[in-house]
Design an enzyme around this catalytic site. Sequence first.
Site, PDB file in Angstrom:
ATOM      1  N   SER A  27     -17.176  -3.796  28.599  1.00  0.00           N
ATOM      2  CA  SER A  27     -15.905  -4.524  28.440  1.00  0.00           C
ATOM      3  C   SER A  27     -15.745  -4.993  26.994  1.00  0.00           C
ATOM      4  CB  SER A  27     -15.941  -5.722  29.404  1.00  0.00           C
ATOM      5  OG  SER A  27     -14.839  -6.577  29.207  1.00  0.00           O
ATOM      6  N   ASP A  48     -25.183  -2.386  30.162  1.00  0.00           N
ATOM      7  CA  ASP A  48     -24.471  -3.551  30.698  1.00  0.00           C
ATOM      8  C   ASP A  48     -25.117  -3.928  32.024  1.00  0.00           C
ATOM      9  OD1 ASP A  48     -21.374  -4.655  29.885  1.00  0.00           O
ATOM     10  OD2 ASP A  48     -22.158  -5.292  31.830  1.00  0.00           O
ATOM     11  N   ASP A  74     -29.833  -5.777  32.210  1.00  0.00           N
ATOM     12  CA  ASP A  74     -29.494  -7.198  32.338  1.00  0.00           C
ATOM     13  C   ASP A  74     -30.109  -7.935  31.153  1.00  0.00           C
ATOM     14  OD1 ASP A  74     -29.190  -9.851  32.927  1.00  0.00           O
ATOM     15  OD2 ASP A  74     -30.130  -9.767  34.908  1.00  0.00           O
ATOM     16  N   ASN A 101     -24.639  -7.541  21.885  1.00  0.00           N
ATOM     17  CA  ASN A 101     -23.282  -8.043  22.115  1.00  0.00           C
ATOM     18  C   ASN A 101     -23.101  -8.763  23.450  1.00  0.00           C
ATOM     19  OD1 ASN A 101     -20.100  -7.694  22.006  1.00  0.00           O
ATOM     20  ND2 ASN A 101     -20.798  -6.688  23.883  1.00  0.00           N
ATOM     21  N   TYR A 167     -23.132 -22.688  25.526  1.00  0.00           N
ATOM     22  CA  TYR A 167     -22.671 -21.507  24.780  1.00  0.00           C
ATOM     23  C   TYR A 167     -22.883 -21.721  23.281  1.00  0.00           C
ATOM     24  CZ  TYR A 167     -19.425 -17.758  23.358  1.00  0.00           C
ATOM     25  OH  TYR A 167     -18.853 -16.637  22.799  1.00  0.00           O
ATOM     26  N   LYS A 171     -25.394 -19.672  20.837  1.00  0.00           N
ATOM     27  CA  LYS A 171     -24.849 -18.900  19.711  1.00  0.00           C
ATOM     28  C   LYS A 171     -25.396 -19.408  18.372  1.00  0.00           C
ATOM     29  CE  LYS A 171     -22.161 -15.913  21.835  1.00  0.00           C
ATOM     30  NZ  LYS A 171     -22.532 -14.479  21.845  1.00  0.00           N
TER      31      LYS A 171
HETATM   32  P1  NAD Z   1     -16.271  -9.555  27.860  1.00  0.00           P
HETATM   33  O1  NAD Z   1     -16.424 -10.501  28.989  1.00  0.00           O
HETATM   34  O2  NAD Z   1     -15.064  -8.697  27.784  1.00  0.00           O
HETATM   35  O3  NAD Z   1     -17.556  -8.612  27.771  1.00  0.00           O
HETATM   36  C1  NAD Z   1     -18.853  -9.106  27.960  1.00  0.00           C
HETATM   37  C2  NAD Z   1     -19.705  -7.971  28.530  1.00  0.00           C
HETATM   38  O4  NAD Z   1     -21.044  -8.481  28.642  1.00  0.00           O
HETATM   39  C3  NAD Z   1     -19.263  -7.557  29.946  1.00  0.00           C
HETATM   40  O5  NAD Z   1     -19.215  -6.143  30.043  1.00  0.00           O
HETATM   41  C4  NAD Z   1     -20.339  -8.128  30.845  1.00  0.00           C
HETATM   42  O6  NAD Z   1     -20.569  -7.388  32.040  1.00  0.00           O
HETATM   43  C5  NAD Z   1     -21.539  -8.086  29.916  1.00  0.00           C
HETATM   44  N1  NAD Z   1     -22.591  -8.968  30.363  1.00  0.00           N
HETATM   45  C6  NAD Z   1     -22.484 -10.238  30.834  1.00  0.00           C
HETATM   46  N2  NAD Z   1     -23.686 -10.686  31.205  1.00  0.00           N
HETATM   47  C7  NAD Z   1     -24.573  -9.699  30.947  1.00  0.00           C
HETATM   48  C8  NAD Z   1     -25.961  -9.554  31.116  1.00  0.00           C
HETATM   49  N3  NAD Z   1     -26.706 -10.513  31.663  1.00  0.00           N
HETATM   50  N4  NAD Z   1     -26.546  -8.392  30.737  1.00  0.00           N
HETATM   51  C9  NAD Z   1     -25.809  -7.376  30.231  1.00  0.00           C
HETATM   52  N5  NAD Z   1     -24.486  -7.442  30.056  1.00  0.00           N
HETATM   53  C10 NAD Z   1     -23.873  -8.599  30.416  1.00  0.00           C
HETATM   54  O7  NAD Z   1     -16.382 -10.485  26.587  1.00  0.00           O
HETATM   55  P2  NAD Z   1     -16.403 -10.180  25.031  1.00  0.00           P
HETATM   56  O8  NAD Z   1     -15.514 -11.174  24.413  1.00  0.00           O
HETATM   57  O9  NAD Z   1     -16.225  -8.753  24.705  1.00  0.00           O
HETATM   58  O10 NAD Z   1     -17.887 -10.620  24.680  1.00  0.00           O
HETATM   59  C11 NAD Z   1     -18.727  -9.894  23.815  1.00  0.00           C
HETATM   60  C12 NAD Z   1     -19.504 -10.864  22.936  1.00  0.00           C
HETATM   61  O11 NAD Z   1     -18.603 -11.496  22.034  1.00  0.00           O
HETATM   62  C13 NAD Z   1     -20.187 -11.978  23.691  1.00  0.00           C
HETATM   63  O12 NAD Z   1     -21.473 -12.200  23.157  1.00  0.00           O
HETATM   64  C14 NAD Z   1     -19.296 -13.171  23.424  1.00  0.00           C
HETATM   65  O13 NAD Z   1     -19.975 -14.386  23.533  1.00  0.00           O
HETATM   66  C15 NAD Z   1     -18.851 -12.886  22.021  1.00  0.00           C
HETATM   67  N6  NAD Z   1     -17.657 -13.586  21.567  1.00  0.00           N
HETATM   68  C16 NAD Z   1     -16.455 -13.433  22.190  1.00  0.00           C
HETATM   69  C17 NAD Z   1     -15.322 -14.083  21.673  1.00  0.00           C
HETATM   70  C18 NAD Z   1     -13.949 -13.895  22.272  1.00  0.00           C
HETATM   71  O14 NAD Z   1     -13.010 -14.590  21.874  1.00  0.00           O
HETATM   72  N7  NAD Z   1     -13.744 -12.982  23.187  1.00  0.00           N
HETATM   73  C19 NAD Z   1     -15.447 -14.899  20.556  1.00  0.00           C
HETATM   74  C20 NAD Z   1     -16.695 -15.051  19.966  1.00  0.00           C
HETATM   75  C21 NAD Z   1     -17.785 -14.375  20.470  1.00  0.00           C
END
Ligand code: NAD
Length: 263
Positions: A27, A48, A74, A101, A167, A171
Amino acid sequence: MGFGKTPLKDLSRSVRGRRVLVTGGASGMGRATAWLFAREGAIVALTDIDAEGAEEVARGIRDEGHDARAWMLDAGDRDSIHATVPKIARALGGLDVIVNNAGISAKVPFDDLDYDANWDRNIAVTLTGQQAVIRAAIPFLTESDAPRIVNIASTEALGASAGFSAYSAAKAGVIGLTRSFAVELGRRGITVNCLCPGPILTGMTDHLSEEDRTTFARRRTALRRYGDPMEVAHITLSLALPAASYITGAVIPVDGGLSTRHA
Ligand code: NAD
């Protein structure tokens, strides 16, 4: 190890043929990252906890003629990481790039009944997970001619929002992990950098209303808009290039200017 005999001016500005492991690839940013690397000719291992989602993304990439395979991984399970990363490395014939990620996020205030469980899960998935993936990958990265690690942190590691202490702490830990491994692994030629994305349109933010997102972005970012996951993926790819040979330990906001804007 390192860039060997290649003259610096000839270091590649392409990821073609690079063997790349992306966590959380089903995702959002992970999916965009997997697509971008694959389109640029990399060999992508998409992992994932959502095995079906990862397979669907990998299939879509293969359908367009690129190279991607999916694995269930995981990030919150250290043992599974130490077992799976070597399997992936052997299947790909090595590893050149790790993109840490995978992440989770939930608003859980200090007095919430789920506080401890949410704390433990954030630390396990985000912080211990990144550490374990890196340690499991080091023997393979050491064999690469341009080994690169990119860790995804967040602007929540630079500032903070109420209710997100687990969180934010996890981070901020990613920044410490990035800097420390950059120093420790530098002698192996491995670079370790970290991105701090700001507000990005992904699965993590799609529960917010369009209006809330627009208002937030106008008030807080210099570019007055949410970012697209691909805009983060482009910076990840830049840091993964063989030519990105002298940047390590860097903490780079990819946030439309959120961390810069004061008023
Ligand atoms: P998202 O929810 O679209 O994707 C996260 C993915 O991580 C999903 O596919 C989910 O199944 C997977 N995931 C969750 N738990 C997991 C686990 N235990 N093992 C393996 N995979 C796992 O969110 P995103 O925004 O694309 O997140 C990606 C990264 O970006 C994350 O680390 C998030 O903290 C970071 N982030 C996101 C934002 C934002 O605004 N979206 C901002 C800053 C940082």
